[in-house]
Design an enzyme around this catalytic site. Structure first.
Site, PDB file in Angstrom:
ATOM      1  N   ARG A 240      56.802  75.557  12.501  1.00 35.64           N
ATOM      2  CA  ARG A 240      57.964  75.656  13.707  1.00 35.64           C
ATOM      3  C   ARG A 240      58.674  76.551  14.255  1.00 35.64           C
ATOM      4  NH1 ARG A 240      55.253  71.743  14.861  1.00 35.64           N
ATOM      5  NH2 ARG A 240      56.171  69.427  15.006  1.00 35.64           N
ATOM      6  N   GLU A 269      61.880  76.146  22.573  1.00 40.24           N
ATOM      7  CA  GLU A 269      60.788  75.731  23.374  1.00 40.24           C
ATOM      8  C   GLU A 269      61.105  75.046  24.058  1.00 40.24           C
ATOM      9  OE1 GLU A 269      57.761  73.906  21.267  1.00 40.24           O
ATOM     10  OE2 GLU A 269      57.596  75.179  19.409  1.00 40.24           O
ATOM     11  N   HIS A 287      52.372  76.837  21.796  1.00 40.92           N
ATOM     12  CA  HIS A 287      52.298  75.760  20.821  1.00 40.92           C
ATOM     13  C   HIS A 287      50.775  74.817  20.812  1.00 40.92           C
ATOM     14  CE1 HIS A 287      55.055  73.015  18.763  1.00 40.92           C
ATOM     15  NE2 HIS A 287      53.846  72.753  17.559  1.00 40.92           N
TER      16      HIS A 287
HETATM   17  C1  GLV Z   1      52.298  70.531  16.455  1.00 40.67           C
HETATM   18  O1  GLV Z   1      53.330  70.786  16.457  1.00 40.67           O
HETATM   19  C2  GLV Z   1      52.474  68.812  15.494  1.00 40.67           C
HETATM   20  O2  GLV Z   1      53.415  68.615  14.419  1.00 40.67           O
HETATM   21  O3  GLV Z   1      51.566  68.335  15.074  1.00 40.67           O
END
Ligand code: GLV
Ligand code: GLV
Length: 329
Positions: A240, A269, A287
């Site tokens: 993250r 983001e 991402h």
């Molecule tokens: C993606 O970032 C997830 O947490 O699945």
């Protein structure tokens, strides 16, 4: 008329929608974009179940609005977007999608390591620009990988798999653990060593972040952390964004405090911290850690099975607040 009404906040692989349709009337956000918070609240009213994304904020106002809610299924493993304590207080079960995206996300971390160390993106840009003048002994010299030290911050499912994948490159592996517990798989299979955060920063040639975002891990990587890393070290983040203070990262990359960064996630983001996209020693992905065919399909079917269980009053396979069910028994 089906018994339940389900809302899906953005289109997910059809396999998940098909499962939900077996038990519920399903409405999917028709637009290929995240809903604003106001739109989210407007749309979930009167629904019995919701499948949502990591971009949806799920807290008190969501639960107030979705007054019939029997369960919320997150289409992600990370669940920092959900106020789980609030859901539990209201006895609403919530679930995530661990396991099915472990390999894909670990592979994405490796894609970033190879790309940033071997300057893949930077070199590709030069080739496309038509300015390459031919082979040169001093062109695009990168970092070595084989035999180097890999530091895993957060050796959970993804961190463990990512570390195990280093076997082909004979790397030494160090890891940190927020619980202080040893990872017996990593220790027995590849002789990995549990170390302090400081030792990991000072020793690793590649630092890979796999910790969830919590108040304790927010800005874990700041100017002080970068200053403890080797000047030749690279950092990659597939977890993250806010685990890294991006202003401090941009400064560290500019000043040569560290050699480079490979990022799949960002502090704000979809916005980029000023300066980040101008740097050559950073590889930036949108991402996509879990973005493989099988991973995204399995996330969709797992989220659907979880929601169907919750609609029926049952504990979902991967529940974030299982105590709700244990207390009832
Ligand atoms: C993606 O970032 C997830 O947490 O699945
Ligand atoms: C996520 O599934 C993790 O535990 O790393």
């Amino acid at each position: 008329m089906k018994k339940f009404k389900v809302y899906v906040t953005r289109m997910i692989p059809q396999e998940g929608i098909d499962l939900l349709k077996q038990v519920a009337e399903v409405t999917v956000n028709p637009e290929d974009r995240p809903l604003s918070h106001t739109e989210l609240l407007e749309n979930v009213r009167d629904h019995d179940g919701v499948v949502g994304l990591l971009t949806d904020k799920i807290g008190g106002d969501f639960f107030d609005t979705a007054a019939n809610l029997k369960g919320y299924a997150n289409y992600a493993v990370g669940f920092d977007n959900i106020d789980v304590a609030e859901a539990t207080r209201r006895r609403i079960p919530v679930s995530n999608t661990p396991g099915v995206l472990t390999d894909a996300t670990a592979e994405c971390a490796w894609a970033l390591i190879f790309s940033v160390a071997r300057r893949v993106v930077e070199s590709d840009k030069v080739m496309r620009s038509g300015t390459w003048s031919g082979w040169g002994p001093l062109q695009f010299i990168g970092g070595d990988i084989k035999g180097k030290t890999l530091g895993i911050v957060g050796a959970g499912r993804i961190g463990t798999e990512m570390a195990l994948m280093s076997r082909g490159f004979g790397m030494k592996v160090l890891y940190t653990s927020s619980s202080g517990r040893k990872n017996t798989v990593l220790e027995s299979k590849i002789g990995a060593r549990l170390v302090s955060f400081t030792e990991l920063l000072e020793t690793a040639d590649f630092v890979s972040i796999h910790t969830p975002l919590t108040p304790q891990t927010k800005h874990l990587f700041d100017a002080s952390a970068f200053s403890q890393m080797k000047e030749t070290a690279y950092i990659v983040n597939t977890a993250r964004g806010p685990v890294i203070n991006e202003n401090d990262l941009v400064a560290a990359l500019k000043n040569g405090t560290i050699a480079g960064a490979g990022l799949d996630v960002y502090e704000h983001e979809p916005h980029m911290t000023p300066g980040l996209t101008e740097l050559e020693n950073v590889v930036i992905l949108p991402h996509v850690g879990s973005a493989t065919k099988s991973s995204r399909t399995d996330m969709a079917t797992l989220a659907a099975r979880n929601l169907i269980a919750m609609l029926n009053g049952d504990q979902p396979e991967t529940c974030l607040n299982p105590d709700i069910f244990n207390e009832q028994n």
